[in-house]
Design an enzyme around this catalytic site. Sequence first.
Site, mmCIF file in Angstrom:
data_model
loop_
_atom_site.group_PDB
_atom_site.id
_atom_site.type_symbol
_atom_site.label_atom_id
_atom_site.label_comp_id
_atom_site.label_asym_id
_atom_site.label_seq_id
_atom_site.Cartn_x
_atom_site.Cartn_y
_atom_site.Cartn_z
ATOM 1 N N THR A 67 4.351 12.197 -12.759
ATOM 2 C CA THR A 67 4.046 12.916 -11.509
ATOM 3 C C THR A 67 5.203 13.827 -11.114
ATOM 4 O O THR A 67 5.030 15.017 -10.865
ATOM 5 C CB THR A 67 3.765 11.890 -10.373
ATOM 6 N N ARG A 111 0.338 -1.078 -5.912
ATOM 7 C CA ARG A 111 -0.590 0.023 -6.169
ATOM 8 C C ARG A 111 -2.017 -0.468 -6.384
ATOM 9 O O ARG A 111 -2.941 0.321 -6.350
ATOM 10 C CB ARG A 111 -0.099 0.862 -7.360
ATOM 11 N N GLN A 112 -2.176 -1.775 -6.580
ATOM 12 C CA GLN A 112 -3.544 -2.332 -6.705
ATOM 13 C C GLN A 112 -3.970 -2.858 -5.333
ATOM 14 O O GLN A 112 -4.086 -4.050 -5.115
ATOM 15 C CB GLN A 112 -3.543 -3.453 -7.744
ATOM 16 N N LYS A 170 -2.721 18.477 -7.589
ATOM 17 C CA LYS A 170 -3.131 18.331 -8.995
ATOM 18 C C LYS A 170 -4.650 18.331 -9.049
ATOM 19 O O LYS A 170 -5.282 17.598 -8.325
ATOM 20 C CB LYS A 170 -2.672 16.969 -9.545
ATOM 21 N N SER A 188 6.142 6.265 -14.715
ATOM 22 C CA SER A 188 6.277 6.939 -16.021
ATOM 23 C C SER A 188 7.093 8.223 -15.864
ATOM 24 O O SER A 188 7.574 8.776 -16.845
ATOM 25 C CB SER A 188 4.898 7.285 -16.568
ATOM 26 N N HIS A 220 4.023 0.735 -0.920
ATOM 27 C CA HIS A 220 3.237 1.874 -1.414
ATOM 28 C C HIS A 220 2.223 2.337 -0.361
ATOM 29 O O HIS A 220 2.007 3.534 -0.179
ATOM 30 C CB HIS A 220 2.547 1.476 -2.720
ATOM 31 N N ASP A 264 8.900 11.012 -3.294
ATOM 32 C CA ASP A 264 7.810 10.092 -3.636
ATOM 33 C C ASP A 264 8.284 8.670 -3.368
ATOM 34 O O ASP A 264 9.487 8.430 -3.200
ATOM 35 C CB ASP A 264 7.432 10.259 -5.123
HETATM 36 C C1 R5P Z 1 1.249 7.308 -6.572
HETATM 37 O O1 R5P Z 1 0.403 7.117 -5.720
HETATM 38 C C2 R5P Z 1 2.689 7.039 -6.346
HETATM 39 O O2 R5P Z 1 3.085 7.492 -5.070
HETATM 40 C C3 R5P Z 1 3.535 7.695 -7.411
HETATM 41 O O3 R5P Z 1 3.341 9.109 -7.341
HETATM 42 C C4 R5P Z 1 3.166 7.226 -8.790
HETATM 43 O O4 R5P Z 1 3.141 5.824 -8.848
HETATM 44 C C5 R5P Z 1 4.151 7.766 -9.806
HETATM 45 O O5 R5P Z 1 3.758 7.342 -11.068
HETATM 46 P P1 R5P Z 1 4.258 8.085 -12.369
HETATM 47 O O6 R5P Z 1 5.749 8.219 -12.284
HETATM 48 O O7 R5P Z 1 3.817 7.174 -13.479
HETATM 49 O O8 R5P Z 1 3.572 9.418 -12.432
#
Ligand code: R5P
Length: 320
Positions: A234, A102-103, A200, A231, A136, A226
């Site tokens: 989302t 993600r980075q 969102k 966490s 990702h 997804d």
């Molecule tokens: C974001 O770009 C990813 O596709 C996921 O939606 C994200 O990493 C989910 O993170 P979390 O479960 O913390 O909301």
Amino acid sequence: MGETKTTRGMKLLAGNSNRPLAEAIAQYLRLPLTKAVVRRFADMEIFVEIQENVRGEDIFVIQSTSFPANDNLMELLIIIDALRRASARRITAVIPYFGYARQDRKVGPRTPISAKLVANLITQAGANRVLTVDLHAGQIQGFFDIPTDNLYAMPAITKDIKDYLGVGDHLMVVSPDVGGVLRARALAKRLGGDLAIVDKRRERAGESEVMNIIGDVKGRSCILVDDIVDSGGTICNAAEALMKAGAKDVCAYASHGVLSGGAVARVQSSVLKSMVITDSIAATDGVAKCHNIRRISIAPLIGEAMRRINNEESVSSLFD
Ligand code: R5P
């Protein structure tokens, strides 16, 4: 997938991040895991000893760089170093979950691009190829200057949906955010169904997010899709917004169940009927016991891709 599991000079080696997946891949390929010890010194430095001859072999190291990401990454690098110094012919880093993905860009001035740094480390350690699943961002393949195969869990996810939820107009595939629309559209296409999007928006800094649903989900069984659930924020917030918008029920599918902190509790107490993840990351006890989390295995997918790499066959045709 491939009835004949013919392999040539192929050896499998597992790090400690996801032994169950490595064993399932080994079972698919009908090969044993190479004997090796990965130990810690008193100060927690990692020490690796490969206990079989690997000279001239085609070696696949299976290691997800999941939590604890830094330890698992370091273990992968040290295993690759040991194999290179032991004269392995080719080393493929099989990274079912590629942490740090993600980075993948500078998010502000003076910030790193850690995904690129990790790609450099893996290459410098001595990997000749990389095999991973649902990166990702697909562009991360370009961070490696060695061949990199990015597999998709989508066929396994589609099969699970057909088996558990059926097909038909009652289903609606939903992207939990605008960034995931391509992935959700691909699933909707496979299922021959409709697509909705959760948009969102934070109208003003400090104000809570407003969830706008693009598409009519009233009375539909929604399938959120997804790549990562970390966490759980989302996916759980999106599920709640869908129920408020009149959805009949909501299930979620994700390739990588990172599930940090209180994520399992959040999913457990959410409106989600079920959440299905793959075994790219080893399950904690909490995940295994959670009533609405189910896991599907991508061991056959990864095993088959490894067999094809070993046999110099096409990997992309796995998805034709
Ligand atoms: C974001 O770009 C990813 O596709 C996921 O939606 C994200 O990493 C989910 O993170 P979390 O479960 O913390 O909301």
